[in-house]
Design an enzyme around this catalytic site. Structure first.
Site, PDB file in Angstrom:
ATOM      1  N   GLY A  12       0.838  -1.205   0.000  1.00  0.00           N
ATOM      2  CA  GLY A  12       0.000   0.000   0.000  1.00  0.00           C
ATOM      3  C   GLY A  12       0.870   1.252   0.000  1.00  0.00           C
ATOM      4  N   ILE A  14       2.660   2.750   2.460  1.00  0.00           N
ATOM      5  CA  ILE A  14       4.008   2.612   3.044  1.00  0.00           C
ATOM      6  C   ILE A  14       4.821   1.598   2.226  1.00  0.00           C
ATOM      7  CG2 ILE A  14       5.374   2.051   5.103  1.00  0.00           C
ATOM      8  CD1 ILE A  14       2.999   2.825   6.820  1.00  0.00           C
ATOM      9  N   GLY A  15       4.191   0.483   1.837  1.00  0.00           N
ATOM     10  CA  GLY A  15       4.906  -0.558   1.086  1.00  0.00           C
ATOM     11  C   GLY A  15       5.526  -0.011  -0.195  1.00  0.00           C
ATOM     12  N   ASP A  34       1.277  -8.584  -1.855  1.00  0.00           N
ATOM     13  CA  ASP A  34      -0.003  -8.032  -1.388  1.00  0.00           C
ATOM     14  C   ASP A  34      -1.109  -8.982  -1.835  1.00  0.00           C
ATOM     15  OD1 ASP A  34      -0.755  -4.791  -0.531  1.00  0.00           O
ATOM     16  OD2 ASP A  34      -2.404  -6.148  -1.060  1.00  0.00           O
ATOM     17  N   ARG A  83      -5.450   3.820   9.804  1.00  0.00           N
ATOM     18  CA  ARG A  83      -6.505   4.600  10.477  1.00  0.00           C
ATOM     19  C   ARG A  83      -7.195   5.559   9.528  1.00  0.00           C
ATOM     20  NH1 ARG A  83      -4.408   7.709  15.592  1.00  0.00           N
ATOM     21  NH2 ARG A  83      -2.357   7.777  14.614  1.00  0.00           N
ATOM     22  N   ILE A 119       5.278  -2.833  10.924  1.00  0.00           N
ATOM     23  CA  ILE A 119       4.817  -1.430  10.990  1.00  0.00           C
ATOM     24  C   ILE A 119       3.308  -1.374  11.253  1.00  0.00           C
ATOM     25  CG2 ILE A 119       4.778   0.807   9.798  1.00  0.00           C
ATOM     26  CD1 ILE A 119       7.088   0.040   8.118  1.00  0.00           C
ATOM     27  N   THR A 120       2.624  -2.483  10.986  1.00  0.00           N
ATOM     28  CA  THR A 120       1.164  -2.522  11.126  1.00  0.00           C
ATOM     29  C   THR A 120       0.734  -2.152  12.546  1.00  0.00           C
ATOM     30  OG1 THR A 120       1.085  -4.240   9.436  1.00  0.00           O
ATOM     31  CG2 THR A 120      -0.858  -4.032  10.851  1.00  0.00           C
ATOM     32  N   ARG A 152       9.830  12.748  14.504  1.00  0.00           N
ATOM     33  CA  ARG A 152       8.831  13.831  14.614  1.00  0.00           C
ATOM     34  C   ARG A 152       9.253  14.809  15.710  1.00  0.00           C
ATOM     35  NH1 ARG A 152       3.753   9.708  13.820  1.00  0.00           N
ATOM     36  NH2 ARG A 152       3.515  10.064  11.583  1.00  0.00           N
ATOM     37  N   HIS A 176       3.684   2.716  21.033  1.00  0.00           N
ATOM     38  CA  HIS A 176       3.409   3.677  19.974  1.00  0.00           C
ATOM     39  C   HIS A 176       1.931   4.038  20.064  1.00  0.00           C
ATOM     40  CE1 HIS A 176       3.718   5.699  16.161  1.00  0.00           C
ATOM     41  NE2 HIS A 176       2.822   4.914  15.602  1.00  0.00           N
TER      42      HIS A 176
HETATM   43  P1  A3D Z   1      -2.467   0.829   3.059  1.00  0.00           P
HETATM   44  O1  A3D Z   1      -2.059   1.811   2.034  1.00  0.00           O
HETATM   45  O2  A3D Z   1      -3.920   0.535   3.235  1.00  0.00           O
HETATM   46  O3  A3D Z   1      -1.709  -0.549   2.730  1.00  0.00           O
HETATM   47  C1  A3D Z   1      -1.982  -1.734   3.385  1.00  0.00           C
HETATM   48  C2  A3D Z   1      -1.881  -2.837   2.368  1.00  0.00           C
HETATM   49  O4  A3D Z   1      -2.022  -4.092   3.059  1.00  0.00           O
HETATM   50  C3  A3D Z   1      -2.977  -2.796   1.287  1.00  0.00           C
HETATM   51  O5  A3D Z   1      -2.389  -2.720   0.000  1.00  0.00           O
HETATM   52  C4  A3D Z   1      -3.731  -4.115   1.485  1.00  0.00           C
HETATM   53  O6  A3D Z   1      -4.177  -4.709   0.259  1.00  0.00           O
HETATM   54  C5  A3D Z   1      -2.667  -4.970   2.156  1.00  0.00           C
HETATM   55  N1  A3D Z   1      -3.188  -6.127   2.881  1.00  0.00           N
HETATM   56  C6  A3D Z   1      -4.336  -6.217   3.601  1.00  0.00           C
HETATM   57  N2  A3D Z   1      -4.446  -7.476   4.099  1.00  0.00           N
HETATM   58  C7  A3D Z   1      -3.343  -8.160   3.695  1.00  0.00           C
HETATM   59  C8  A3D Z   1      -2.887  -9.487   3.890  1.00  0.00           C
HETATM   60  N3  A3D Z   1      -3.585 -10.369   4.600  1.00  0.00           N
HETATM   61  N4  A3D Z   1      -1.711  -9.848   3.325  1.00  0.00           N
HETATM   62  C9  A3D Z   1      -0.998  -8.960   2.583  1.00  0.00           C
HETATM   63  N5  A3D Z   1      -1.385  -7.704   2.358  1.00  0.00           N
HETATM   64  C10 A3D Z   1      -2.551  -7.309   2.906  1.00  0.00           C
HETATM   65  O7  A3D Z   1      -1.879   1.209   4.500  1.00  0.00           O
HETATM   66  P2  A3D Z   1      -0.503   1.960   4.831  1.00  0.00           P
HETATM   67  O8  A3D Z   1       0.565   1.390   3.988  1.00  0.00           O
HETATM   68  O9  A3D Z   1      -0.745   3.415   4.863  1.00  0.00           O
HETATM   69  O10 A3D Z   1      -0.317   1.504   6.367  1.00  0.00           O
HETATM   70  C11 A3D Z   1      -0.056   0.166   6.681  1.00  0.00           C
HETATM   71  C12 A3D Z   1      -0.104  -0.069   8.185  1.00  0.00           C
HETATM   72  O11 A3D Z   1       0.918   0.683   8.819  1.00  0.00           O
HETATM   73  C13 A3D Z   1      -1.414   0.336   8.874  1.00  0.00           C
HETATM   74  O12 A3D Z   1      -1.780  -0.643   9.825  1.00  0.00           O
HETATM   75  C14 A3D Z   1      -1.055   1.641   9.566  1.00  0.00           C
HETATM   76  O13 A3D Z   1      -1.870   1.901  10.694  1.00  0.00           O
HETATM   77  C15 A3D Z   1       0.366   1.353   9.961  1.00  0.00           C
HETATM   78  N6  A3D Z   1       1.187   2.535  10.268  1.00  0.00           N
HETATM   79  C16 A3D Z   1       2.040   2.430  11.310  1.00  0.00           C
HETATM   80  C17 A3D Z   1       2.850   3.494  11.650  1.00  0.00           C
HETATM   81  C18 A3D Z   1       3.793   3.361  12.801  1.00  0.00           C
HETATM   82  O14 A3D Z   1       4.498   4.294  13.112  1.00  0.00           O
HETATM   83  C19 A3D Z   1       3.872   2.118  13.549  1.00  0.00           C
HETATM   84  C20 A3D Z   1       2.790   4.683  10.915  1.00  0.00           C
HETATM   85  C21 A3D Z   1       1.913   4.769   9.846  1.00  0.00           C
HETATM   86  C22 A3D Z   1       1.106   3.677   9.530  1.00  0.00           C
END
Ligand code: A3D
Length: 320
Positions: A12, A14-15, A34, A83, A119-120, A152, A176
């Protein structure tokens, strides 16, 4: 020597940013995994096509099959949901716990020697669950949060003092979340602790308190602005700093969610602490001494994390 292999579980926001940074820094070949078909393949191809102009050599690929992460040296996990405005990190617990189960089993079966960075969110509980589901050694599974929270803090402090961010160090402990503990006593400008800078008249205690609170709310501030998701540039950069420390055996001193058993008075739990990251993964936990007030804040953060871990056990009985 073959290039290291970096598996990104979740392609997504971050990825995708992680993949781009890993390519630009030539950290290794990147596999984006993914469940969503086309997204990892599309992002991998797009980034690969930036290679000729950027001038990096790294193979990029996308997949829906865990077999393709086989032999990965590093796995960075962002799979799950982020979120939306009004949600706390803890609201994500039920959905993301199920995701951690499938990801943990995928890593266990195909990349058991990897250094895993979760990171999730909610971070401290998810990294604990991911370690349980994967069965990897504790020192090879950690969570990214402290590097971001302290970045930050450093950014806000550099703005306040009008100095380079490079000369500002910051220290953030605990889970966190809203209970994270930015430690002003251990945070400095060119080695001068923040309380001394207040005494020197560079800033006021009120301004410092406001910066500490803004750091605690740093994630929510971005969620409120973006409205459709959460921060991704700084989280990705922070995780890449940790991955690089491992791949290059840098022995970096970085705060991260690590398994602590004995240090800081903790018995076998994941929480944000200062660590040394090198080729062995989390090679050391730095057992700092806290004042009474700091300890009280840290204890309440630890209790909040423990509450989430207990909630995970209530949802999935295999974790008990
Ligand atoms: P997003 O852009 O929604 O990407 C998440 C990806 O995970 C999507 O592409 C989904 O298709 C994929 N996914 C869902 N289920 C599965 C699965 N079972 N197997 C493989 N892939 C799957 O989210 P994001 O990249 O913005 O954020 C990802 C996570 O990081 C979230 O849980 C955020 O809350 C978390 N996050 C943590 C921090 C920290 O500082 C710890 C900061 C920002 C975000």
């Amino acid at each position: 020597m073959a290039r290291p292999k970096i598996a990104l579980i979740g392609a997504g926001q971050i990825g995708g940013t992680l993949a781009h940074l890993a390519a630009i820094k030539e950290l290794g070949d990147v596999v984006l995994f993914d469940i969503s078909e086309g997204i990892p393949e599309g992002k991998a191809l797009d980034i690969a096509e930036s290679g000729p102009a950027e001038g990096f050599d790294a193979r990029m690929s996308g997949t829906q099959s865990y077999e393709d992460i086989a032999g990965a040296d590093v796995c960075i996990v962002t799979a799950g949901v982020p979120r939306k405005p009004g949600m706390s990190r803890d609201d994500l617990l039920g959905i993301n716990l199920k995701v951690m189960k499938s990801v943990g089993e995928g890593i266990r079966d195909h990349a058991p020697n990897a250094f895993v960075i979760c990171i999730t969110n909610p971070l401290d509980a998810m990294v604990w669950a991911l370690r349980e589901f994967s069965g990897l050694p504790h020192e090879k599974v950690c969570g990214m949060a402290g590097v971001l929270d302290s970045a930050r803090f450093r950014h806000f402090l550099a703005e306040e003092f009008q100095v380079s961010m490079r000369d500002v160090t910051a220290f953030v402990l605990g889970g966190h979340g809203d209970t994270m503990v930015p430690l002003t006593r251990y945070s400095t400008v060119a080695g001068i602790p923040l309380p001394d800078l207040v005494k020197m008249g560079w800033t006021t205690q009120e301004k410092l308190d406001a910066i500490v609170q803004r750091t605690r709310d740093g994630g929510a501030e971005i969620v409120g602005l973006l409205k459709t998701g959460s921060a991704f540039y700084a989280p990705a950069t922070s995780a890449i700093e940790m991955a690089e420390a491992f791949l290059k055996d840098q022995k970096r001193v970085l705060p991260c969610a690590a398994y602590v058993d004995g240090a800081l008075g903790l018995k076998g739990m994941y929480v944000g602490v200062p660590t040394v990251i090198g080729a062995g993964g989390i090679e050391k936990i730095i057992d700092i001494k806290m004042t009474k007030d700091e300890q009280a804040m840290f204890d309440s953060s630890v209790n909040a994390v423990q509450g989430l871990v207990d909630a995970c056990k209530g949802i999935d009985s295999s974790l008990v």
